[in-house]
Scaffold this active site. Structure first.
Site, PDB file in Angstrom:
ATOM      1  N   SER A   1       1.264  -1.094  -0.290  1.00  0.00           N
ATOM      2  CA  SER A   1      -0.113  -0.086  -0.299  1.00  0.00           C
ATOM      3  C   SER A   1       0.903   1.440   0.218  1.00  0.00           C
ATOM      4  O   SER A   1       1.828   1.589  -1.046  1.00  0.00           O
ATOM      5  CB  SER A   1      -1.074   0.156   1.199  1.00  0.00           C
ATOM      6  OG  SER A   1       0.001  -0.316   2.401  1.00  0.00           O
TER       7      SER A   1
ATOM      8  N   LYS B   1      -1.282  -4.316  -3.416  1.00  0.00           N
ATOM      9  CA  LYS B   1      -2.535  -3.269  -2.625  1.00  0.00           C
ATOM     10  C   LYS B   1      -3.091  -1.800  -2.518  1.00  0.00           C
ATOM     11  O   LYS B   1      -1.370  -0.846  -2.427  1.00  0.00           O
ATOM     12  CB  LYS B   1      -2.310  -3.428  -0.756  1.00  0.00           C
ATOM     13  CG  LYS B   1      -3.855  -3.402   0.262  1.00  0.00           C
ATOM     14  CD  LYS B   1      -3.937  -1.788   0.067  1.00  0.00           C
ATOM     15  CE  LYS B   1      -5.595  -1.930   0.984  1.00  0.00           C
ATOM     16  NZ  LYS B   1      -5.431  -1.004   1.074  1.00  0.00           N
TER      17      LYS B   1
ATOM     18  N   ASP C   1       8.874   5.897 -11.086  1.00  0.00           N
ATOM     19  CA  ASP C   1       8.043   6.043 -12.025  1.00  0.00           C
ATOM     20  C   ASP C   1       8.888   7.837 -12.191  1.00  0.00           C
ATOM     21  O   ASP C   1       8.722   7.914 -13.444  1.00  0.00           O
ATOM     22  CB  ASP C   1       6.506   6.027 -12.483  1.00  0.00           C
ATOM     23  CG  ASP C   1       6.103   4.957 -12.694  1.00  0.00           C
ATOM     24  OD1 ASP C   1       7.568   3.722 -12.650  1.00  0.00           O
ATOM     25  OD2 ASP C   1       5.305   4.766 -12.525  1.00  0.00           O
TER      26      ASP C   1
END
Length: 484
Positions: free
Chosen positions: A304, A329, A315
């Protein structure tokens, strides 16, 4: 960064791994009450069936059943049919949840989820009774104080594990690769979680371990970076951010932590059915690391909020990610207060990384795949529960599903043997001790292969890269912070 305002009574958005079930609603059992709502899509036939079942239980069940018990059971079933993370919190549970996210609560310090009526451990929290007792990700809790938990709701088992600080509790667990159940006795405690720890691994090279994301984690991370810089004489040559076995926590804390290392760029965005579930979180800087190289460590227990931080830094080209694919998650739970003092924790959206990759049930793929050198640790890593294995899990199509690591590090000589299918108790204890020590104390580079290789990459040293069946010593390039 505070949790974003949503134009509904929703005080907090969480990313922890599941607890379970209910919503508050009034219900009349006459069709006439709902007749005027037929055009709104109210399922009249199903409501009639529900009313019939309710009436039969009230009149014919062997023991009298209260209306409250039946209604809460019905609501439990409704919400649990959605996904593993939607949950109803009664007033007591809602209050405990708020205490938990503030970093102080009573219990064992263990993150659990339910799957097909089985209670599975996602991760123990560093430094807590659960971690000290040797509980590991992937363990199955089958009994609490001798009482079988099969068939209980997740919340019931959580309530049983909480209790007066200083009181004893016995857990019976099943562990993969082990034939006999383990019985562990733990002492409940007020859990004061130190979510951030920081050390210098070598002159100029820092290490920060985040065990979970609490309201103050972002600020603590910034202070940790500043402390390491001071200890390093005013400049860090590089930093390793360890998010292994981090089960998540508060959204705002994860966003703020990612923002600690970014000058600008998208951190994460969400998509849902309703307009106010579509949100974007952008970095505002400054980069407290001043562009120095950054490596993030993850494994199958990173979930999460830990995945949001990792996805953003990967990224946005800020960090190299090293380890194993994360838990997966990537759903948003919005906490909606109810009139009875409780709350509904409902999945309302999915998270996407800056590159548009869904985290849900897929996880973050590392740039550099590294398996533990120790066979026992590799067996433990293989036992880690994944979101995609949970019953009723939400699936999210993604163009990024086929991503693979750019590099795979070769294991040291003598470590290539296949992990045993059955480990002795002694081997398990040795493996657990090594894993626990690597993430709760100042790391021992001699024992922590993954960390040792990360430091070597950070220092621009050659590392053993697997190329086909060959092992080639080469340097792995590190991302450079934009604008540095």
């Amino acid at each position: 960064m505070p949790t974003p305002h949503i134009p509904r009574p929703r005080p907090r958005t969480l990313l922890g791994v599941g607890i379970g079930v209910i919503i508050g609603a009034g219900l009349s059992f006459t069709v006439a009450v709902y007749a005027d709502k037929e055009r709104s899509g109210v399922p009249l036939e199903e409501i009639q069936t529900f009313s019939q079942v309710f009436g039969l239980i009230k009149s014919d069940y062997v023991d009298p059943a209260s209306d409250k018990k039946l209604m809460e059971g019905a609501i439990n079933g409704m919400v649990s049919a959605l996904d593993p993370h939607s949950a109803y919190l009664n007033p007591k549970e809602f209050k405990e949840m708020e205490v938990f996210t503030d970093g102080k609560f009573g219990g064992l310090g263990i993150e659990v989820t339910a799957d097909h009526g089985i209670i599975k451990v996602v991760a123990p929290i560093d430094g807590t009774p659960a971690a000290k007792a040797g509980i590991q990700p992937g363990d199955l809790i089958v009994k609490i104080d001798g009482k079988a938990v099969q068939g209980m709701s997740l919340q019931e088992t959580v309530d049983m594990m909480r209790g007066k600080p200083g009181s004893k509790i016995t857990l019976t667990i099943l562990r993969p690769h082990q034939n006999q159940p383990l019985t562990l006795t733990l002492i409940r405690a007020i859990i004061k979680v130190q979510s951030v720890r920081a050390f210098l691994l070598a002159p100029g090279y820092g290490y920060i371990r985040i065990s979970q994301f609490q309201d103050n984690t972002g600020a603590e991370t910034r202070r940790a970076v500043e402390g390491l810089e001071k200890e390093a004489g005013g400049h860090l040559k590089g930093l390793i951010l360890d998010l292994r076995n981090n089960p998540g926590g508060v959204l705002g804390a994860g966003v703020e932590t990612a923002n600690t290392f970014l000058n600008h760029g998208l951190i994460v965005y969400t998509k849902g059915r309703i307009a106010d579930s579509d949100m974007q979180f952008k970095a505002s800087g400054p980069d407290y690391l001043h562009g120095a190289p950054l490596i993030v460590l993850i494994n199958g227990g990173s979930a999460s909020a830990a995945e949001i931080v990792t996805g953003a830094l990967k990224d946005d080209g800020r960090a190299l990610v090293l380890g194993q694919r994360s838990f997966g998650k990537g759903s948003v739970q919005t906490v909606m207060p109810l009139s009875n003092g409780g709350a509904l924790k409902l999945t309302t959206a999915l998270y996407f990384t800056p590159a548009g990759c869904s985290i849900q049930s897929q996880g973050i793929v590392p740039n550099v795949e590294v398996q533990p050198a120790n066979a026992q640790l590799r067996a433990l890593d293989g036992d880690l529960l994944k979101e995609s294995e949970l019953h009723g899990v939400l699936k999210a199509p993604s163009e990024c599903a086929k991503l693979t690591p750019q590099y795979t590090l070769a294991l040291p000589a003598g470590a290539e043997a296949k992990a045993p299918t059955a480990l002795t108790q002694s081997e398990k204890q040795d493996a657990e001790a090594a894993l626990s020590e690597s993430i709760t104390q100042k790391p021992d580079l001699a024992k922590d292969y993954q960390l040792r290789e990360a430091l070597a990459i950070l220092q621009d040293k050659q590392v053993p890269v697997q190329v086909g069946k060959e092992t080639v010593e080469e340097r792995i390039p590190l991302p450079k912070a934009v604008g540095q």
